[in-house]
Motif scaffolding. Structure first.
Motif, PDB file in Angstrom:
ATOM      1  N   VAL A 248     -18.887   7.095   7.740  1.00 14.84           N
ATOM      2  CA  VAL A 248     -18.859   8.511   8.114  1.00 14.84           C
ATOM      3  C   VAL A 248     -17.590   9.178   7.584  1.00 14.84           C
ATOM      4  O   VAL A 248     -17.637  10.268   7.021  1.00 14.84           O
ATOM      5  CB  VAL A 248     -18.942   8.668   9.653  1.00 14.84           C
ATOM      6  N   ARG A 249     -16.468   8.511   7.729  1.00 14.13           N
ATOM      7  CA  ARG A 249     -15.202   9.126   7.323  1.00 14.13           C
ATOM      8  C   ARG A 249     -15.059   9.198   5.811  1.00 14.13           C
ATOM      9  O   ARG A 249     -14.404  10.098   5.284  1.00 14.13           O
ATOM     10  CB  ARG A 249     -14.036   8.373   7.957  1.00 14.13           C
TER      11      ARG A 249
ATOM     12  N   MET B 133     -25.800  11.393  11.902  1.00 14.68           N
ATOM     13  CA  MET B 133     -25.243  10.660  13.043  1.00 14.68           C
ATOM     14  C   MET B 133     -26.315   9.905  13.833  1.00 14.68           C
ATOM     15  O   MET B 133     -26.119   8.746  14.194  1.00 14.68           O
ATOM     16  CB  MET B 133     -24.505  11.628  13.991  1.00 14.68           C
TER      17      MET B 133
ATOM     18  N   MET C 255     -18.066   3.720  11.029  1.00 15.44           N
ATOM     19  CA  MET C 255     -16.995   4.721  11.011  1.00 15.44           C
ATOM     20  C   MET C 255     -16.409   4.874   9.613  1.00 15.44           C
ATOM     21  O   MET C 255     -16.100   5.984   9.181  1.00 15.44           O
ATOM     22  CB  MET C 255     -15.881   4.319  11.985  1.00 15.44           C
TER      23      MET C 255
ATOM     24  N   TYR D 216     -13.210  16.956  14.712  1.00 15.00           N
ATOM     25  CA  TYR D 216     -14.315  16.029  14.991  1.00 15.00           C
ATOM     26  C   TYR D 216     -14.166  14.722  14.210  1.00 15.00           C
ATOM     27  O   TYR D 216     -13.388  14.649  13.279  1.00 15.00           O
ATOM     28  CB  TYR D 216     -15.696  16.677  14.807  1.00 15.00           C
ATOM     29  N   GLU D 217     -14.892  13.732  14.631  1.00 16.29           N
ATOM     30  CA  GLU D 217     -14.742  12.385  14.055  1.00 16.29           C
ATOM     31  C   GLU D 217     -13.290  11.916  14.124  1.00 16.29           C
ATOM     32  O   GLU D 217     -12.792  11.267  13.200  1.00 16.29           O
ATOM     33  CB  GLU D 217     -15.237  12.348  12.606  1.00 16.29           C
TER      34      GLU D 217
END
Ligand SMILES: Cc1cc2nc3c(=O)[nH]c(=O)nc-3n(C[C@H](O)[C@H](O)[C@H](O)COP(=O)(O)OP(=O)(O)OC[C@H]3O[C@@H](n4cnc5c(N)ncnc54)[C@H](O)[C@@H]3O)c2cc1C
Ligand SMILES: Cc1cc2nc3c(=O)[nH]c(=O)nc-3n(C[C@H](O)[C@H](O)[C@H](O)COP(=O)(O)OP(=O)(O)OC[C@H]3O[C@@H](n4cnc5c(N)ncnc54)[C@H](O)[C@@H]3O)c2cc1C
Ligand SMILES: [Ca+2]
Lengths: 665, 665
Positions: B285-286, B106, B282, B424-425
C-alpha cells in the motif's frame, strides 16, 4: 463527555500566570480588550451571523449570504451608532470576506491618500454612507506585481476635458479586484495616463462602473466575476471581478490629483505634495496585514492546542487513559514555536502601528528620512509573517491528524481564506527582494558615512558584528536577550555583507543582483526575523503587570528565537556566528522551554479570548467537548438527508445487480 | 494569443534531450508508457469523464456525479475487457476519489492478505464482479494512529458460533472509512476479539453493512457520512463514513483467519502463517502511495513550470516583452528542486515496487530477515514523499501568483485532495518515529555483530562515516555521485549515532526515547533523504538510452541532493560532514545547475505526458494559451448567470438608497 462540562478545566487549573492580564497584553490595552470582547460577543450571539452553514452553500447561495450579512452588519453598525473602530471590529468578527472589505480597506483609503481636498469632499461622504460602493482596480489579467506595466490607458481628451479609459488588449482586463464582480458601483481604477501621445505612467482614477438606478454596468463597460477560488466557503464569498473598458469617458477631475495633476490645458504637473506620501498608505495597509497574520495564526494555534490536549493516543497502561498528544515532544516541537510566533507577530504588528504613526507625523513635518527604511521594513514583515502564518495554519491542521481535514475543524477554511495574503498586497518573494535591495543600498552607503536608521541601525556596527562569535557556554546562556539578539544581528549582517561582496564581483550591478536573487532573498529573511525577535525583546522591556505574565512571554520569546535558530542553523553556522556545540545547546534549551510552556499552553491560547463562533471549530471548542459535537455535526451534511443517496438507484444498483450493460449513464 | 497555436513551441525547441525517450524513463518502461498514454487519452476524450464542472456542484450533486462516473468507468472497463492494470489506470485517470478506490485498494487486498483460502474463494469473486462493494473500517472517532487501542469489540458467542460486533462507546464509532458513508455493502471491520472475557487484540472481520435489496443499513447498524472535507470538489466526492454497531451478529467464519483462528470451541489459535505477512500488505500500500506522490507532485510542477514560462512580469526594455518569470533565480530556486523531487520520487517508487516483489518472494520462502528494514523503509519513504509533495503543491500554487488561487488553475483542488496522504495510512510524524526506532535498534545491534541490511547497510560502516570529512574543493566536485552519497550517509549516520548516544544517558530507554522524539524524527528524515538520493544515483547507473536523457537526469539528481543539502545545511555543518566553504560551493553549483535545467524545463515536464484533461489546469495547458482561456472560463461561474446578482435587490439596493432601516434582513 457531556454538555455544560469544561473538559479542559484541569488544563486551565495548571496555568502559572494570570490569564486575564495576558488577555490585555494580547489585545494591546484594556480598552482594546474590552472593545474586542464586547463586539465579538455581539456578533457571536446574533443568529444572523451564524457561519456554520457556509460550507454546504453553493456559490450563488454563498454570495447571497454575504450580501445579507454585509447589509445586516451595516444596519447594526448604524443602529448601534458604532464608531469607525467598532465597525471595523464588527466586520472582522463577522469573519466572511465581503465587498465591504475593499470598500473600507482600499477604496476609501485610496481617496483619502491620493485625492485632493476637493475630491475628498466630494467622494468621501458618499462612500462613508455607502451611497456608493467602491473597489480597488489595479491588477490586470497580465499584470500584477509589475504595477508599472499595467496596460489600461486613460487618455486625456482636451476637447471635452475628459479622460478616455480603455482596455487595449485582453491582458489589460482588470482581474481580481474584490467587490468588483457583482457589487461595486465605483472603482479606483489604475491606468497609464496618456496626454498628447505621451505616457506619464500609472495613476488612479475614480470611475463609476454601474448605474445607480438598475445596477447594470455603464455603457462601454464589461464586468464579470472571475470564478471560484481555493476552498469551500473561504474567499468564494467575495466577488473578485474582471473589468474591460471600451473608450469610457470620465471627467478630468476624477483623476486622483493629490500628487500630480492634469490641467485643463492638458499639462501634466506635480504638486508640492511629495510622491513618497503614497508609501505612507502602503505602510498602513501592510501593518494591518501583519496584525491580521497574528490573528489568523493564533486562531489556528488555539484550535490545535486545545485539540492536542483533548486528543489521546497511545501510551495507555493497564487500560487507563492514553497520553494526551500534546505531551509528545514532536507535537510540542511542531506546535509551540507556532504559539510563540503568534505572540511574536502580535507584538511586531503593534510596533508597526507605532511606526505608521511615526512615519505619518514625520511626513506631515516634511521629514522623509525614515521612509525608505519604514517601507522596506513593512514590506519585509508582511512577507515574513504571512508566509509563516500560511504554513503554520496547515501545520496546525496536520497536528490534528485526520479530524483536522474535516471542515468542522475550521482549519481547512482558515487556510484557504488566509493563503492569498502571501500574494496580494505584494507577492512575498517580490517583497523580499525589495527588502534585499534596501539592504544592499544601506551597505553601499555605509562608506559615504550615511548612518543606517531604524531596523537597519545594526548595520552601523558592521565591524563589530563581523568579528562576533557567540560566547554561549551552557544552555541557559541562550535565555539572555542580548545573547540571542547579537547572534541574530551577526547572522543577518553577515548574510547581507556576503551578498554585497558577491555583488561587487559583477561589472553590471543589476546583472549581479539578478544572478544572486536567491541568496538575497535569504538575507532579507534573516533581516526580517531579526526585526521580529528584537521587537519581541523590546516588548519585554516594557512594564508588564500580572502574575507570571512576563515570565510566560519570556519563555515564548526564547522559543520564537531559538526555534528559528534551530530551523536556520545552517545560516548561523556557516556565517560562523555560533559553533555546532552552541547550536546543540540551543536545542537542549528549547526542549526545556517546551516543558515549561506545556502546563500553560491552554491558558496561553485562552488569552486570545476568541469566541467559539469566531473560532468556528469543533476541535477548538472552549469546553473541549469534541467527540459528541463532531458526531452531531456529521449528521447535518446534506448527504445524510436520505438513507439511500440520490444516484444510487440509477448508478450503483445496476452495478451490484450486474445490469450495467443496459443502464443509461 | 490564438487557439491552435503552441505558445510554448519556442520553449520546446530549446530542449537538449529526446523527450520521447524521457517519457519512457518516467513511465518505467515502454509498455507502461503505452498503457498510460492509451488509457489517459481514452478518459480525456470521453465527455462522460469531464471534470471541469466539478467545482460548482454542491455536495449531493458532486456525490451523484461520483456515482455516475464510477458506474460508467466500470461499464467501460467491462465493455473493453480491460485487465486489472488497465482498469487501475482508468480509475486513476478519472481523477476523482470514489468508493471504488477503497473497494479495490483496501477491501480486496485485505481479504487477499488476511483471508484464508476458503474465505478468498467465497468473497473475492463477489468483490471482483462488484456484486458486493467493500470498505476498510479501521479508524474510530477516538482512535487512529493507535490501532491497538481500537474499542469496537467482536465477542465470540459459542452458543451460536457467532461474533457479536459492538460499539461500546461514542469514541468507538468507526469514523473516516471511505465508501462507508453511503455506498459500501460490506466492510472489513477491525475490532477487539473477546473470547470468554479475554481480549485477544485487534482483528479484521468481514461484516455486511447494508441490505442487498433496499440498501438500508442492516438491523443494529447506524451509518452516516461524516461531512464536508477540505476543498471544493476534492475529497468531497467520497463518502467517508461513520458506523456504529449495536450487538450485530456475524458467523464465526467471517473473521479473517489467515494468521489466527477462532475454533468452533472458542479456542484462539495461531496458524503457521507468520504475522509478518501483514507487513507485506503495508509495504504494498505504501509503495503505491510513494508512486502517487510522484504523480501529484509532477502534476503541480508541470502546471507551475509551464505557467512560469508563459507569465511575464517586469524587465521590459523599451516597451518590449517582459521577462518570463521562470528566468528569475528565485523562481528557479523554488521550482527546480520540486521538479527534481518529482523525478526523485518517481525512481524511489519504482525501487519500492521492486522491494515489494523482493519481500513477497522472500516471505514465500520463509525468509523474514529483510522485513523489518523493508517495513521501516517504506514507512519512512511514505512520510518523506507525502510531506514533501503536499508542501510542494502549495509552493507551486504560490509560484503562479494570484492566478494560482483560482480553481481554474487546478492547484487548489490538487492540494486539497492530496494533503490527507500525510495523515492516512500512518500519520507522517508517527511513521518517522517508527523509522527512528528501527534506526536505534539497528545501531544497538551493531555491537552484537548483526549486519545491517538494505537501506541501513551504510550503518555497517559507522567507523568510517564518523571519521568522514568531505574533500570537496571546488563547486564541480559536488557533481560526483560518490561525494554526494558519502556526505548524505555521514550526516544520517552521525545524527542517528548522536541520538543513540543521548538515549544511552537515560536509565529508562523508553523515557529517553520520548524525551528525544524531536531529534529522533530529524534523524529519521536524514535517513530517508539518503535513501531517495541513493536510489536516484542507482537509477543513473542503469542503462539509459536516448539523446541527452541521462545528462538531464544527472542534473536533476544533483539538484535534488544539493538543494536538500542547502535546506538542511545545519545538519551537515553541525555534524562536521562538510565545512561552510563546501556548503557555499554547493550553492554555487546549484545556481549553475538551475541555469542548465532552464532551457529544458518545459520538455522535462512534457515528459510526464499528462493530458490537459488530467492536469485540469488552465495555467498548465500544453499550448500555453492561458489568458484567453482564463477569461473564457471566468464567464462560466454561476454568479455570471445574471448581471444583477440574486440578493442585490433585497440587501444592497436598500443600503445604497439609505433604506436599510426598513429592510427585513
Ligand atoms: C484573493 C485575492 C484578492 C485580490 N484582490 C485584489 C484587489 O482587490 N485589487 C487588485 O487590484 N488586485 C487584487 N489582487 C491581485 C493581487 O494584488 C496580485 O495577484 C498580486 O499583486 C500578485 O501579482 P501576480 O498575481 O501578477 O503575480 P506574478 O507577479 O505574476 O507572480 C508570479 C510569480 O513570479 C514571481 N515574480 C514576479 N516578479 C518577479 C521578480 N521581479 N523577481 C522575482 N520573481 C518575480 C513571483 O514571486 C511569483 O512566484 C488579489 C489577488 C488575490 C489572490
Ligand atoms: C481523507 C481520509 C481518508 C481516510 N480513509 C480511511 C479509511 O478508508 N479507513 C480507515 O480506517 N481510516 C481512514 N482514515 C483515517 C486515517 O487512517 C487516520 O486519520 C490516520 O491513521 C491518523 O490517525 P488520527 O487521525 O487518529 O491522528 P492522531 O493519531 O490523533 O494524530 C494527531 C496528532 O498526534 C500525533 N501523534 C499521535 N500519536 C503519536 C505518537 N505516538 N508520538 C508522537 N506523536 C503522535 C500525530 O503526529 C498528530 O500530530 C482516513 C483519513 C482521512 C483524512
Ligand atoms: Ca444547490
Amino acid at each position: 463527555m457531556e454538555d455544560g462540562v469544561d473538559h479542559l478545566a484541569f488544563e486551565r487549573s495548571k496555568a502559572q500566570f494570570d490569564v486575564d492580564e495576558m488577555k490585555i497584553v494580547w489585545a494591546g490595552s484594556r480598552q482594546e480588550f474590552e472593545l474586542s470582547d464586547r463586539i465579538s460577543r455581539l456578533v457571536a450571539s446574533d443568529p444572523a451571523f451564524r457561519k456554520d452553514d457556509r460550507i454546504t452553500l453553493d456559490r450563488k447561495e454563498l454570495f447571497k449570504n454575504t450580501l445579507r450579512k454585509a447589509a445586516y452588519a451595516w444596519k447594526r453598525i448604524t443602529e448601534l451608532r458604532l464608531n469607525e473602530q467598532e465597525a471595523y471590529k464588527l466586520r472582522s468578527f463577522v469573519d466572511q470576506p465581503a465587498f465591504t472589505d475593499l470598500h473600507w480597506g482600499m477604496f476609501v483609503p485610496a481617496i483619502q491618500g491620493q485625492g485632493t481636498e476637493e475630491q475628498q469632499q466630494k467622494w468621501l461622504p458618499l462612500a462613508y454612507k455607502m451611497q456608493i460602493i467602491g473597489c480597488y482596480a489595479q491588477t490586470e489579467l497580465g499584470h500584477g506585481s509589475n504595477v508599472q506595466g499595467l496596460e489600461t490607458t486613460a487618455t486625456f481628451d482636451p476637447k471635452t476635458d475628459e479622460f478616455i479609459i480603455h482596455s487595449p488588449t485582453l491582458t489589460s482586463s482588470k482581474w481580481w479586484p474584490g467587490g468588483l464582480g457583482k457589487i461595486s458601483t465605483h472603482g479606483v481604477v489604475y491606468a497609464r495616463l496618456i496626454i498628447d501621445g505621451q505616457d506619464h505612467g500609472v495613476h488612479g482614477f475614480i470611475v463609476q462602473l454601474r448605474s445607480l438606478d438598475d445596477h447594470y454596468p455603464l455603457p462601454g463597460i464589461t464586468i464579470g466575476d472571475i470564478g471560484m477560488k481555493f476552498g469551500n466557503g473561504a474567499y468564494n464569498t467575495m466577488d473578485n471581478g474582471l473589468l474591460r473598458f471600451d473608450h469610457v469617458r470620465i471627467p478630468r477631475n476624477q483623476m486622483l490629483m493629490r500628487v500630480s495633476q492634469v490641467t485643463r490645458e492638458g499639462k501634466f504637473v506635480h504638486s508640492d505634495v511629495p510622491r513618497q506620501l503614497v508609501y505612507g498608505t502602503m505602510v498602513n495597509v501592510r501593518q494591518k496585514i501583519v496584525s491580521d497574520a497574528s490573528v489568523a495564526l493564533s486562531r489556528a494555534v488555539c484550535i490545535a492546542t486545545r485539540y492536542s490536549a483533548v486528543r489521546r493516543q497511545f501510551g495507555s497502561h493497564n487500560g487507563g487513559l492514553e497520553t494526551q498528544v500534546i505531551d509528545y515532544k514532536t507535537q510540542q516541537a511542531r506546535l509551540f514555536p507556532l504559539l510563540a510566533s503568534a505572540y511574536a507577530f502580535r507584538f511586531a504588528g503593534e510596533w508597526l502601528k507605532w511606526l505608521y504613526r511615526d512615519v505619518t507625523e514625520r511626513l506631515q513635518a516634511n521629514d522623509f528620512s525614515t521612509l525608505p527604511e519604514a517601507h522596506a521594513c513593512t514590506a519585509g514583515l508582511k512577507s515574513l509573517t504571512t508566509t509563516a502564518t500560511a504554513d503554520a495554519i496547515e501545520e496546525c491542521r496536520k497536528l490534528c491528524g485526520g479530524h483536522g481535514y474535516l471542515c468542522s475543524s475550521g482549519l481547512p477554511e482558515l487556510f484557504a481564506v488566509y493563503v492569498p495574503a502571501c500574494t496580494y498586497e505584494g507577492d512575498n518573494t517580490v517583497l523580499l527582494l525589495q527588502v534585499a535591495r534596501h539592504l544592499m543600498k544601506t551597505i553601499s552607503q555605509l562608506g559615504s558615512g550615511r548612518k543606517p536608521v531604524g531596523t537597519t541601525a545594526y548595520m552601523g556596527r558592521l565591524d563589530q558584528l563581523t568579528q562576533y562569535h557567540s560566547d554561549v557556554k551552557k544552555a541557559e546562556d541562550w535565555l539572555k536577550p542580548n545573547v540571542v539578539l547579537e547572534a541574530f544581528e551577526a547572522r543577518a549582517a553577515r548574510m547581507s555583507v556576503a551578498c554585497a561582496q558577491n555583488l561587487s564581483k559583477f561589472a553590471n550591478p543589476e546583472e549581479g543582483f539578478q544572478e544572486l536573487l536567491a541568496d538575497l532573498a535569504e538575507a532579507a529573511v534573516a533581516h526580517c526575523q531579526l526585526i521580529v525577535v528584537s521587537k519581541f525583546i523590546e516588548k519585554l522591556q516594557q512594564d508588564i503587570p500580572g502574575k507570571g505574565v512576563r515570565q510566560q512571554l519570556e519563555v515564548l520569546c526564547s522559543i520564537y528565537a531559538l526555534s528559528l535558530l534551530h530551523k536556520h542553523l545552517g545560516d548561523f553556522l556557516s556565517t560562523g556566528c555560533i559553533n555546532p556545540k552552541q547550536g546543540s545547546l540551543a536545542s537542549e534549551q528549547l526542549r526545556y522551554l517546551y516543558s515549561q510552556v506545556r502546563p500553560n499552553a491552554i491558558a496561553l491560547v485562552d488569552a486570545f479570548n476568541y469566541t467559539d463562533h469566531y473560532l468556528g471549530s469543533i476541535l477548538g471548542r472552549y469546553d473541549g467537548n469534541v467527540y459528541p459535537k463532531l458526531y452531531e455535526e456529521a449528521w447535518k451534511d446534506p448527504l445524510n438527508d436520505s438513507v439511500v443517496p440520490d444516484g444510487f438507484k440509477e448508478y450503483v444498483q445496476p452495478m451490484l445487480k450486474q445490469q450495467l450493460r443496459n443502464a443509461r449513464l
